[in-house]
Design an enzyme around this catalytic site. Structure first.
Site, PDB file in Angstrom:
ATOM      1  N   THR A  49      26.017 -68.333  14.758  1.00  0.00           N
ATOM      2  CA  THR A  49      26.438 -67.115  14.076  1.00  0.00           C
ATOM      3  C   THR A  49      27.807 -66.728  14.623  1.00  0.00           C
ATOM      4  OG1 THR A  49      25.862 -64.797  13.637  1.00  0.00           O
ATOM      5  CG2 THR A  49      25.164 -65.685  15.748  1.00  0.00           C
ATOM      6  N   THR A  81      24.825 -63.448  10.387  1.00  0.00           N
ATOM      7  CA  THR A  81      24.011 -64.476   9.742  1.00  0.00           C
ATOM      8  C   THR A  81      22.642 -64.540  10.371  1.00  0.00           C
ATOM      9  OG1 THR A  81      25.957 -65.786   9.321  1.00  0.00           O
ATOM     10  CG2 THR A  81      23.889 -66.994   9.467  1.00  0.00           C
ATOM     11  N   VAL A  85      34.042 -70.976   2.333  1.00  0.00           N
ATOM     12  CA  VAL A  85      32.722 -71.378   2.800  1.00  0.00           C
ATOM     13  C   VAL A  85      32.747 -71.401   4.328  1.00  0.00           C
ATOM     14  CG1 VAL A  85      31.072 -73.299   2.885  1.00  0.00           C
ATOM     15  CG2 VAL A  85      32.173 -72.690   0.719  1.00  0.00           C
TER      16      VAL A  85
END
Ligand code: SD4
Length: 306
Positions: free
Chosen positions: A217, A166, A195
């Protein structure tokens, strides 16, 4: 006074993203614009298989994106499980600025994006489709630590889970205001509808303009469980340095689920109001990029527990 402007972001690919953010910051621009423009870079890069266009799909072959953004006034916007839109961060910003809501998901988020003039596109590249088909042969969901960081990554084995990477970005502008952005295609080959932490305000990102900002992350479930980024900011409020705050958040994850923590990566990155920054991760190999008027390409290896 604040020592801005400055921008930091996760992983080696943060260097390029920071350059885009810096163009705004160096001209006295707003941190919010800087983080949005900064994370556009990996979002729009089809070769980046962990953010935006070209991201690895879920196990049904669908690329579903998570993103959120937060400004200096505590405004925030988020989209989760959004398909077909190259720049989810900008949809998140529209949610923040044009709706009374904070978060839109799935079909509703797509509908809103299209109403706002975003273009519907195919995000699944042939390369990511190939990786997915390869993965389907074994269908084993097992994240590999730091697979995103090429210098540390164990060799990619066919059928192994590719861990995701990410981009979380935090900026301090010339006025001393803070903003943050976080965007990802989430864990590769996740269940459809899964999610992660990245679009969850307080988990994947949090900004408090009085104190600082944090982003995360790695395996999002462990970050959500511990409300990671909010925790980091609250610890900084109590006087922890950015690195100490990130370390304490990592220690909570390790303490709560030591057996899980051994097998996964989670990293936090934080920036305070004074322009001090730091990071800490469970595992070795977490890097982040720093850009200010002194240094525009700095990649720092974060400290880690293991
Ligand atoms: C997620 N936190 O969806 C993201 C993935 C990630 O490095 O950051 N990987 O859980």
């Amino acid at each position: 006074g604040a020592e801005g402007p400055l921008v930091i972001s996760t992983w080696d690919f943060g260097v390029e993203a920071n350059v885009a953010a810096w163009k705004i910051l160096k001209n006295g621009g707003r941190a919010l614009d800087a983080v949005e423009q900064g994370v556009w870079v990996p979002e729009g890069d089809p070769k980046n298989q962990t953010v935006g266009m070209g991201g690895f799909p879920d196990r049904d072959g669908k690329v579903t994106l998570d993103a959120c953004i937060m400004d200096e006034n505590g405004n925030c916007g988020s989209v989760a499980a959004l398909e077909h839109i190259v720049h989810p961060i900008s949809v998140a910003r529209k949610v923040m600025e044009k709706t009374p809501h904070v978060m839109l998901v799935g079909e509703g988020a797509l509908q809103f994006a299209l109403q706002q003039g975003f273009k519907k596109e195919n995000l699944l590249t042939p390369e990511s489709e190939k990786a997915w088909k390869e993965w389907l042969k074994t269908s084993q969901y097992k994240p590999v630590i730091n697979i995103e960081n090429k210098s540390f990554a164990p060799k990619r084995l066919p059928g192994n889970q590719y861990n995701h990477d990410t981009i979380g970005m935090l900026a301090l502008d010339a006025k001393g205001n803070l903003s943050g952005a976080c965007t990802t295609s989430g864990m590769a080959f996740k269940l459809h509808g899964r999610v992660g932490d990245s679009p969850i305000i307080g988990a994947g990102l949090y900004v408090d303009n009085e104190v600082g900002g944090a982003t995360s992350t790695g395996v999002g479930e462990e970050v959500i469980r511990n409300v990671g980024s909010f925790l980091v900011v609250e610890l900084m409020r109590q006087g922890y340095s950015p690195e100490e705050a990130c370390k304490e958040a990592v220690m909570r994850i390790i303490k709560k689920k030591p057996e899980t923590a051994k097998e996964i990566q989670v990293g936090f990155l934080a920036l305070n109001k004074k322009g001090e920054y730091g990071a800490y991760a469970i595992q070795k190999g977490f890097s982040y990029a720093v850009c200010n008027d002194k240094d525009q390409k700095l990649v720092v290896k974060g400290k880690s527990y293991y």
